[in-house]
Design a protein around this motif. Structure first.
Motif, short mmCIF file in Angstrom:
data_model
loop_
_atom_site.label_atom_id
_atom_site.label_comp_id
_atom_site.label_asym_id
_atom_site.label_seq_id
_atom_site.Cartn_x
_atom_site.Cartn_y
_atom_site.Cartn_z
N TYR A 161 0.81 -1.22 0.00
CA TYR A 161 0.00 0.00 0.00
C TYR A 161 0.85 1.28 0.00
CZ TYR A 161 0.36 -0.15 5.21
OH TYR A 161 0.78 -0.20 6.52
N THR A 162 2.06 1.21 0.50
CA THR A 162 2.91 2.40 0.46
C THR A 162 3.38 2.69 -0.96
OG1 THR A 162 3.68 2.00 2.72
CG2 THR A 162 4.98 3.51 1.39
N VAL A 163 3.69 1.65 -1.71
CA VAL A 163 4.06 1.85 -3.13
C VAL A 163 2.91 2.47 -3.89
CG1 VAL A 163 4.57 0.64 -5.28
CG2 VAL A 163 5.79 0.02 -3.19
N LEU A 164 1.69 1.98 -3.64
CA LEU A 164 0.51 2.51 -4.34
C LEU A 164 0.25 3.97 -3.96
CD1 LEU A 164 -1.93 -0.54 -4.13
CD2 LEU A 164 -0.68 0.29 -6.13
N MET A 165 0.33 4.28 -2.65
CA MET A 165 0.07 5.65 -2.21
C MET A 165 1.14 6.61 -2.70
SD MET A 165 -1.61 5.46 1.58
CE MET A 165 -0.24 4.58 2.29
N THR A 166 2.38 6.14 -2.75
CA THR A 166 3.46 6.99 -3.25
C THR A 166 3.25 7.31 -4.72
OG1 THR A 166 5.00 5.97 -1.68
CG2 THR A 166 5.95 7.18 -3.52
N LYS A 167 2.71 6.37 -5.45
CA LYS A 167 2.46 6.57 -6.88
C LYS A 167 1.46 7.70 -7.10
CE LYS A 167 0.82 4.14 -11.01
NZ LYS A 167 0.34 2.84 -11.54
N TYR A 168 0.44 7.79 -6.22
CA TYR A 168 -0.62 8.78 -6.42
C TYR A 168 -0.47 10.03 -5.54
CZ TYR A 168 -2.99 5.03 -8.93
OH TYR A 168 -3.30 4.03 -9.83
N LEU A 169 0.19 9.89 -4.40
CA LEU A 169 0.30 11.01 -3.47
C LEU A 169 1.70 11.59 -3.36
CD1 LEU A 169 -1.92 9.59 -0.56
CD2 LEU A 169 -2.60 11.17 -2.39
N GLY A 170 2.65 10.95 -4.01
CA GLY A 170 4.01 11.45 -3.97
C GLY A 170 4.72 11.14 -2.66
N LEU A 171 5.60 12.02 -2.25
CA LEU A 171 6.41 11.81 -1.06
C LEU A 171 5.56 11.67 0.19
CD1 LEU A 171 9.46 11.64 -0.42
CD2 LEU A 171 9.38 14.07 0.15
N GLN A 172 4.45 12.37 0.25
CA GLN A 172 3.58 12.29 1.42
C GLN A 172 2.94 10.91 1.57
OE1 GLN A 172 0.84 15.61 1.06
NE2 GLN A 172 2.30 17.02 2.00
N GLY A 173 2.84 10.18 0.47
CA GLY A 173 2.28 8.83 0.54
C GLY A 173 3.14 7.92 1.41
N ILE A 174 4.45 8.16 1.44
CA ILE A 174 5.35 7.36 2.28
C ILE A 174 5.06 7.62 3.75
CG2 ILE A 174 7.75 6.92 2.87
CD1 ILE A 174 8.52 7.78 0.05
#
Length: 282
Positions: A161-174
């Protein structure tokens, strides 16, 4: 050992994902994450260390009811300590970052990025701090297998889920992924420990948490308005923290927080040793 290697490898995933963004992204993550981990350690290590022998004693006496009570009080006390830190830290994130890091090559753009990350990471204090209590609950029950098995699943899920969120939210996804990881871990651990110790209802704990969260929210609002003032960073942080905590204590008193009364009794016991027996009985 294998499980520990897997679960502790999550920061490597963060750094790998951050390396795909603009130069300095890994440093930005480290700055924000370091502040949060230091705060969580300072808040949690004392209380978790103190209640650990008590939990071990409860298990040694085969008194699961007492263990459940010890865990409940420990978690509620931990939450009453961490809740204002989360809300006030969120509100004062900008002056805190400026005070700690803005010098040399650390410019205004860096300040904005790290502040945004800190305002996300600060919510992870909940899971980091309370996790120090719940994990010790599994250790005293000699149930490290559950922690190991679920820990592997958590680590694998975190990567996904972190890879997916980083793809759409950028650095904040991490940062969001880290908060989810810490929070979900505490939630399932509380549920499992409640079941293992014979608990069937968490109503008291939920009500306590909601009272504390409400008080912390108001404290954060007070601190936020202070952060908008024209004061220098040090007075802004000092005054915002002080007024925020005063507001927090007042609201807890109004909603009749049991944990606030317990903390007050413990503080009084430090200055009045004769009250020790009364506090221990309660």
């Amino acid at each position: 050992i294998l499980v520990t290697v897997i679960t502790k490898a999550t920061p490597l995933v963060d750094r790998y994902l951050a390396s795909e963004f603009h130069p300095g992204s890994i440093s930005h993550l480290n700055y924000a994450f370091k502040i949060v981990t230091v705060i969580a350690a300072l808040v949690s290590i004392g209380l978790s260390t103190v209640i650990f022998p008590r939990m071990a004693q409860d298990v040694a006496q085969s008194n699961l009811t007492a263990l459940r009570s010890t865990l409940s009080h420990g978690l509620r006390l931990m939450w009453i300590l961490t809740a204002p830190i989360i809300s006030i830290g969120f509100s004062l994130a900008l002056p805190i970052v400026i005070l700690l890091f803005k010098r040399g090559a650390f410019n205004d753009a860096d300040v904005q990025v790290v502040t945004g990350l800190l305002r996300i990471y600060v919510f992870g204090v909940f899971g980091m701090a309370l996790g120090n209590v719940t994990s010790k609950g599994f250790y005293v029950l000699k149930d490290t297998r559950t922690l190991a098995l679920v820990g592997i699943f958590e680590a694998v899920s975190y990567v996904v889920y972190t890879v997916l969120m980083t793809k759409y939210l950028g650095l904040q996804g991490i940062a969001i992924g880290c908060v989810i990881y810490c929070t979900v871990a505490v939630v399932w651990q509380v549920v499992v420990l409640n079941f293992k110790t014979g608990g069937h209802s968490g109503r008291v704990v939920v009500v306590s948490y909601l009272k504390t969260a409400f008080a912390a929210l108001l404290a954060g609002i007070v601190s936020y308005f202070i952060s908008l003032s024209s004061l220098d960073n040090i007075p802004k942080i000092a005054l915002g923290s002080f007024l925020g905590m005063v507001s927090y204590m007042i609201v807890l008193k109004i909603v009749r927080s049991e944990e606030l009364n317990l903390i007050w009794e413990l503080v009084c016991n430090v200055f009045n040793p004769k009250a020790e027996n009364s506090v221990q009985t309660k």
